[in-house]
Design a protein around this motif. Structure first.
Motif, mmCIF file in Angstrom:
data_model
loop_
_atom_site.group_PDB
_atom_site.id
_atom_site.type_symbol
_atom_site.label_atom_id
_atom_site.label_comp_id
_atom_site.label_asym_id
_atom_site.label_seq_id
_atom_site.Cartn_x
_atom_site.Cartn_y
_atom_site.Cartn_z
ATOM 1 N N GLN A 167 43.529 75.084 52.452
ATOM 2 C CA GLN A 167 43.010 74.326 53.572
ATOM 3 C C GLN A 167 44.141 74.084 54.558
ATOM 4 O O GLN A 167 45.280 74.521 54.354
ATOM 5 N N ILE A 168 43.812 73.389 55.632
ATOM 6 C CA ILE A 168 44.808 73.178 56.685
ATOM 7 C C ILE A 168 46.032 72.456 56.126
ATOM 8 O O ILE A 168 47.163 72.867 56.367
ATOM 9 N N ARG A 169 45.799 71.389 55.375
ATOM 10 C CA ARG A 169 46.919 70.606 54.840
ATOM 11 C C ARG A 169 47.832 71.461 53.977
ATOM 12 O O ARG A 169 49.065 71.389 54.089
ATOM 13 N N THR A 170 47.243 72.275 53.123
ATOM 14 C CA THR A 170 48.026 73.109 52.221
ATOM 15 C C THR A 170 48.884 74.094 53.002
ATOM 16 O O THR A 170 50.070 74.279 52.709
ATOM 17 N N ARG A 171 48.268 74.721 54.004
ATOM 18 C CA ARG A 171 49.017 75.702 54.798
ATOM 19 C C ARG A 171 50.121 75.031 55.614
ATOM 20 O O ARG A 171 51.227 75.563 55.730
ATOM 21 N N LEU A 206 51.751 72.295 54.826
ATOM 22 C CA LEU A 206 52.821 71.972 53.883
ATOM 23 C C LEU A 206 53.663 73.197 53.569
ATOM 24 O O LEU A 206 54.891 73.129 53.477
ATOM 25 N N GLU A 207 52.987 74.331 53.394
ATOM 26 C CA GLU A 207 53.707 75.562 53.082
ATOM 27 C C GLU A 207 54.617 75.959 54.233
ATOM 28 O O GLU A 207 55.791 76.299 54.029
ATOM 29 N N VAL A 208 54.091 75.926 55.461
ATOM 30 C CA VAL A 208 54.889 76.330 56.622
ATOM 31 C C VAL A 208 56.044 75.363 56.851
ATOM 32 O O VAL A 208 57.182 75.780 57.107
ATOM 33 N N LEU A 209 55.789 74.057 56.739
ATOM 34 C CA LEU A 209 56.872 73.087 56.899
ATOM 35 C C LEU A 209 57.934 73.264 55.822
ATOM 36 O O LEU A 209 59.111 72.963 56.042
ATOM 37 N N GLY A 210 57.524 73.782 54.665
ATOM 38 C CA GLY A 210 58.470 74.024 53.585
ATOM 39 C C GLY A 210 59.451 75.142 53.875
ATOM 40 O O GLY A 210 60.433 75.316 53.154
#
Length: 364
Positions: free
Chosen positions: A26-30, A32-36
């Motif tokens: 979902q948006i939140r998961t993606r 978080l991944e990109v910010l990581g």
């Protein structure tokens, strides 16, 4: 013994994960991944920052990576730049601006004043800063329902020396844990339920998503909550059951379970009840397609009441989130009708001995 606030938040910070669900992100998961991708990790105060810019590569405003030899790599989903600008975020996360910025505010994340890159805040630092804000509010005798972001920042600068404070971080914390009641200047009202929900998520994550006896969980939550916000947490564990949890601060973070060997307890009125456990299940980690999500829910627990399912399905209905959160009757009617349709299509309802309809899976 109940762990201290520092112990719980430290483990939460160490166990923080940036990729929650790989199957149907979902948006939140993606986000978080990109910010990581930012090699500096979560922001935990300017005093801990190091100048770690790579001398051999720099990022342009459009998200492309320019190498020292003048060559350019075209930005794509498989490429991971080490700074996350607006352009990088939008090119790697499929979401509208409104939905994207809502997720960024809920994490919370902030835009750096220099460079405009997005950073996620470390959970422990986030709570430390909130505690400073609340301590300053008490000391200055300000109302927690009307905190001016500019006044708060100046007060913190005065009290702490201000060398390492970042205004954008202070406002991000106020926005994460408060409701904005005025745009200019930005004024926020602290919401104890938002604070409690954020801490509950950190507590579950810190303990590797284990099940919790309700009383033990409430003790841990109250131990981490700022004292002046305790009134927002119900401490009557006998009311935290399958009927009460779906309307509590953990409504989309955990569900109620009662093991076969659960102890029989008695209320102050002499009424018996079984010890309830909280089983963590974050809605943000679930698939975003209704059929697949319901199958996942029935895999986790074979039978659910309508009340228990509501928090885990309502975000899939295309309505204004702010209206839903405010309890708008027309929005709730739309959500309920849509969920009822999914329950008829994907679930099988049976009346329990207590008269409540319990749903099991119709899916194969």
């Amino acid at each position: 013994p109940t762990d201290s606030c520092a112990d719980i938040l430290l483990r939460a910070s160490l166990n923080q994960t940036f990729e929650l669900q790989k199957t149907q992100p979902q948006i939140r998961t993606r986000v978080l991944e990109v910010l990581g991708w930012d090699g500096r990790g979560p922001f935990r105060g300017a005093e801990f920052e190091q100048t770690a810019d790579d001398p051999d590569a720099e990022q342009s405003d459009n998200g492309d990576i320019h190498m020292a030899d003048g060559s350019k790599d075209v930005s794509g989903r498989d490429q991971k730049p080490d700074r996350v600008s607006d352009a990088v975020l939008k090119s790697h996360v499929q979401a509208g601006d409104r939905a994207l910025h809502r997720v960024l505010a809920e994490l919370p994340a902030f835009r750096e004043p220099k460079g405009g890159n997005w950073r996620i805040l470390d959970p422990g630092y986030c709570m430390d800063l909130l505690r400073l804000v609340l301590a300053t509010q008490v000391e200055r005798e300000w109302s927690p329902d009307a905190l001016d972001a500019n006044d708060v920042f100046r007060a913190l600068q005065c009290d702490t020396g201000g060398e390492f404070l970042v205004y954008e971080v202070v406002e991000a914390v106020l926005a994460r844990f408060g409701q904005q009641v005025q745009a200019l200047p930005p004024v926020y009202a602290i919401d104890s339920a938002r604070v409690a929900k954020y801490l509950a998520e950190q507590i579950f994550a810190a303990e590797d998503m284990r099940t919790w006896p309700v009383g033990e969980f409430l003790a841990a939550l109250r131990a981490t909550m700022p004292p002046q916000l305790h009134k927002g947490i119900a401490d009557d564990s006998e009311k935290w059951n399958s009927m009460g949890i779906p309307t509590s601060v953990v409504r989309d973070l955990a569900y109620a379970t009662t093991p076969i060997d659960a102890h029989l307890l008695y209320s102050a009125d002499g009424i018996s009840y079984h010890l309830t456990y909280l089983a963590p299940l974050f809605r943000s980690t679930l698939p975003s397609e209704p059929r697949v999500r319901m199958q996942r829910l029935f895999d986790v627990k074979p039978r659910w009441s309508r009340l228990e399912l509501q928090p885990y399905l309502e975000d899939l209905v295309d309505v204004d989130r702010a209206l839903l959160d405010s309890g708008d009757s027309k929005t709730l009617e739309t959500v309920n009708k849509t969920i009822d349709t999914w329950l008829i299509k994907f679930g099988r309802g049976v009346k329990s001995p207590g008269g409540q309809t319990v749903y099991s899976s119709r899916l194969k």
